[in-house]
Write a protein that holds these residues in place. Structure first.
Motif, mmCIF file in Angstrom:
data_model
loop_
_atom_site.group_PDB
_atom_site.id
_atom_site.type_symbol
_atom_site.label_atom_id
_atom_site.label_comp_id
_atom_site.label_asym_id
_atom_site.label_seq_id
_atom_site.Cartn_x
_atom_site.Cartn_y
_atom_site.Cartn_z
ATOM 1 N N GLU A 74 -0.906 -14.216 4.371
ATOM 2 C CA GLU A 74 0.232 -14.166 3.452
ATOM 3 C C GLU A 74 -0.111 -13.301 2.249
ATOM 4 O OE1 GLU A 74 2.827 -17.156 0.549
ATOM 5 O OE2 GLU A 74 1.498 -17.970 2.091
ATOM 6 N N VAL A 75 0.799 -12.424 1.875
ATOM 7 C CA VAL A 75 0.596 -11.566 0.703
ATOM 8 C C VAL A 75 0.732 -12.405 -0.562
ATOM 9 C CG1 VAL A 75 1.471 -9.586 -0.581
ATOM 10 C CG2 VAL A 75 1.491 -9.549 1.922
ATOM 11 N N VAL A 76 -0.301 -12.395 -1.399
ATOM 12 C CA VAL A 76 -0.257 -13.176 -2.636
ATOM 13 C C VAL A 76 -0.234 -12.298 -3.882
ATOM 14 C CG1 VAL A 76 -1.330 -15.200 -1.603
ATOM 15 C CG2 VAL A 76 -2.770 -13.444 -2.614
ATOM 16 N N ALA A 77 -0.574 -11.007 -3.739
ATOM 17 C CA ALA A 77 -0.509 -10.088 -4.879
ATOM 18 C C ALA A 77 -0.533 -8.657 -4.363
ATOM 19 C CB ALA A 77 -1.679 -10.312 -5.848
ATOM 20 N N VAL A 78 0.131 -7.758 -5.085
ATOM 21 C CA VAL A 78 0.163 -6.343 -4.693
ATOM 22 C C VAL A 78 -0.143 -5.476 -5.904
ATOM 23 C CG1 VAL A 78 1.833 -6.758 -2.849
ATOM 24 C CG2 VAL A 78 2.648 -6.109 -5.116
ATOM 25 N N GLY A 79 -0.636 -4.263 -5.634
ATOM 26 C CA GLY A 79 -0.912 -3.308 -6.698
ATOM 27 C C GLY A 79 0.356 -2.647 -7.202
ATOM 28 N N GLU A 80 0.186 -1.765 -8.167
ATOM 29 C CA GLU A 80 1.337 -1.096 -8.784
ATOM 30 C C GLU A 80 1.811 0.109 -7.997
ATOM 31 O OE1 GLU A 80 -2.362 0.896 -10.326
ATOM 32 O OE2 GLU A 80 -1.702 -1.163 -9.906
ATOM 33 N N GLY A 81 1.109 0.449 -6.902
ATOM 34 C CA GLY A 81 1.509 1.594 -6.098
ATOM 35 C C GLY A 81 0.631 2.804 -6.365
ATOM 36 N N ARG A 82 1.008 3.939 -5.781
ATOM 37 C CA ARG A 82 0.214 5.157 -5.927
ATOM 38 C C ARG A 82 1.127 6.347 -6.183
ATOM 39 N NH1 ARG A 82 -1.013 7.268 0.099
ATOM 40 N NH2 ARG A 82 0.605 6.120 1.213
ATOM 41 N N THR A 83 0.512 7.443 -6.604
ATOM 42 C CA THR A 83 1.255 8.669 -6.872
ATOM 43 C C THR A 83 0.995 9.674 -5.764
ATOM 44 O OG1 THR A 83 1.151 8.324 -9.266
ATOM 45 C CG2 THR A 83 1.632 10.559 -8.490
ATOM 46 N N ILE A 84 2.068 10.186 -5.154
ATOM 47 C CA ILE A 84 1.973 11.227 -4.132
ATOM 48 C C ILE A 84 2.790 12.411 -4.623
ATOM 49 C CG2 ILE A 84 2.406 11.861 -1.741
ATOM 50 C CD1 ILE A 84 2.210 8.965 -0.982
ATOM 51 N N GLY A 85 2.137 13.529 -4.885
ATOM 52 C CA GLY A 85 2.823 14.669 -5.477
ATOM 53 C C GLY A 85 3.332 14.293 -6.852
ATOM 54 N N ASP A 86 4.623 14.431 -7.063
ATOM 55 C CA ASP A 86 5.223 14.047 -8.337
ATOM 56 C C ASP A 86 5.930 12.701 -8.255
ATOM 57 O OD1 ASP A 86 4.416 16.449 -9.499
ATOM 58 O OD2 ASP A 86 6.228 17.501 -8.825
ATOM 59 N N SER A 87 5.780 12.009 -7.138
ATOM 60 C CA SER A 87 6.504 10.758 -6.929
ATOM 61 C C SER A 87 5.583 9.550 -7.039
ATOM 62 C CB SER A 87 7.173 10.747 -5.553
ATOM 63 O OG SER A 87 8.069 11.832 -5.409
#
Length: 244
Positions: free
Chosen positions: A89-102
């Protein structure tokens, strides 16, 4: 999810390496027992004062399922023979990543029940429960029911129902299970949303549900449904052809 059977051992000790038992560093006497600390595998010990984990970037923290203590017939299994789970079960996730300018956020939500790659991530023990930190791309799919046929593949993965192996030769001779050729043909049951391009946009997959496909023989992760049906989840680059 308890009844979903995962083919093969799901051990996490690592390829060619001996398993390392987790250790705890004794807390100071004044604090011992007050906090349940974090212990990472491979002899990496984090101080007991840390009781939460916040994943970074595109990483995800899972609470893994408990390994089965008994066989289906009720026989107790020693710890060395217990099949380690590949779901949690997912209990925490990161803020994401940057790909190119997105900026691409993690697409999996807290509370989701997921299946992950066999040797992915790093095991940690948090508050007396087993957890795993891994990248979002190491998560095979979301599975909210007890049957693998309901899995939602992630990224450029597809869920395939494997064709049944022939039990007779062309001349009519019966084949035993040991000599039946493992099929590399199946029907697509579900497809992922596609992989991300260099600008962070999703690229749709070239196959659709219901397609008959030929795939690489030793690719992907194998599963068995509750009715005994064989499935495999693999990435689109491991598909060789669409059959019609």
């Amino acid at each position: 999810m308890a009844s979903v059977q995962l083919c093969g051992a799901a051990g996490f000790a690592g390829k060619g390496a001996a398993a390392v038992e987790p250790r705890r560093v004794p807390a100071p006497a004044a604090r011992r027992g007050a906090l349940r600390g974090l212990v990472a595998r491979a002899a990496t010990v984090v101080a007991p004062k840390y009781t939460t984990v916040k994943p970074l970037a595109d990483r995800v923290l899972l609470k893994t399922k408990t390994a089965e203590q008994k066989t289906t017939g009720g026989i107790l299994l020693p710890s060395t023979a217990q099949s380690k789970p590949q779901s949690g079960e997912v209990v925490a996730v990161g803020e994401g990543r940057t790909i190119g300018d997105s900026k691409v956020e993690v697409g999996i939500k807290v509370g989701a029940q997921v299946v992950y790659s066999k040797y992915a991530g790093m095991e940690v023990e948090l508050n007396d429960s087993n957890h795993l930190i891994l990248k979002e791309d190491d998560i095979i799919g979301i599975l909210e029911t007890e049957d693998v046929k309901d899995m939602e593949p992630l990224s450029d993965r597809v869920l395939i129902e494997v064709a049944v192996a022939e039990d007779k030769t062309a001349g009519g001779l019966l084949l035993t299970n040991s000599v039946q050729e493992k099929p590399s043909v199946g029907t697509v049951v579900a497809v992922g949303p596609g992989h991300l391009d260099e600008e962070g946009k999703r690229i749709p997959l070239p196959v659709s549900t219901g397609s008959s496909v030929l795939y690489s023989k030793y690719a992907g992760a194998e599963f068995k449904g509750v009715d005994g049906t064989n499935y495999i989840v693999l990435r689109v680059p491991d598909l060789m052809a669409i059959l019609s």
